[in-house]
Enzyme design. Sequence first.
Site, PDB file in Angstrom:
ATOM      1  N   PRO A   1       0.830  -1.214   0.000  1.00  0.00           N
ATOM      2  CA  PRO A   1       0.000   0.000   0.000  1.00  0.00           C
ATOM      3  C   PRO A   1       0.865   1.264   0.000  1.00  0.00           C
ATOM      4  O   PRO A   1       0.895   2.031   0.977  1.00  0.00           O
ATOM      5  CB  PRO A   1      -0.815  -0.138   1.291  1.00  0.00           C
ATOM      6  CG  PRO A   1       0.116  -0.873   2.214  1.00  0.00           C
ATOM      7  CD  PRO A   1       0.895  -1.824   1.344  1.00  0.00           C
ATOM      8  N   LYS A   2       1.546   1.521  -1.099  1.00  0.00           N
ATOM      9  CA  LYS A   2       2.560   2.572  -1.147  1.00  0.00           C
ATOM     10  C   LYS A   2       1.985   3.891  -1.650  1.00  0.00           C
ATOM     11  O   LYS A   2       1.194   3.927  -2.594  1.00  0.00           O
ATOM     12  CB  LYS A   2       3.729   2.146  -2.045  1.00  0.00           C
ATOM     13  CG  LYS A   2       4.488   0.945  -1.512  1.00  0.00           C
ATOM     14  CD  LYS A   2       5.721   0.650  -2.337  1.00  0.00           C
ATOM     15  CE  LYS A   2       6.514  -0.511  -1.747  1.00  0.00           C
ATOM     16  NZ  LYS A   2       7.787  -0.727  -2.444  1.00  0.00           N
TER      17      LYS A   2
END
Length: 244
Positions: A114-115
């Site tokens: 989840p960047k």
Amino acid sequence: MDIATVRNQLTTPLGAPAFPRPPFRFHNREYLNITYRTDPDALRRLVPEPLTIPEPLVRFEVMKMPDTTGLGSYHESGQAVAVEYEGEHGEYIHAMYVDNHPAIASGREISAFPKKLGEPKLFVDSDTLVGTLDYGTLRVATATMGYKHESMTTEAALAEIGVPTFMLKLVPGYDRTLRIAELVRAQITDVTVHGAWSGPARLQLFEHALAPLADFPVLEVVAASHFVADLTLGRPAVVFDYLA
């Protein structure tokens, strides 16, 4: 470009891809980890089922990656929550902030990290190891740890680095409903530890609407670690399909 060649591509733009093919090997990857106790109700609001929360613990991490095959040199920071899935202990990666576009693009497209774009830093200030995270121009986290106060065993470092990680993969279709909604599991492999230390640590989190790390408030710091290691990111595997 013919159809067969298109099918062999991994990402766009064609001719100048956003990232190369994995696996990605990290050399001299440096970690600052601070594990802390937080509000269990806050975790329950954001950790997805079927993961369960055995203890309200969060690991805040800042990493400096000076030599990564295909991705270059960059920093990364985020939060991982202690969880269980079908009796296995692991961590749910809640959020990551990265200062490198290939790492963001590859992490989201071919894995489930989840960047988001952020500005993490890891450095030594006199006798203190310091990790910071800025979102835009605003500071959202500051972590400090006594520099190499106590040695850790290689076995303890390997156990912490190699913990299984769970991530949520959400990909919408063109009708704006989910085409992919999966819980995946991954694990770091081929780890060589060059050094591992512990020491006294503190962590400050600051409120921000779009980088809400402080939604998991710091109630008590329970452990801190500092590692330098070589490693390879493992291939993720689907363990639960929310659309099935």
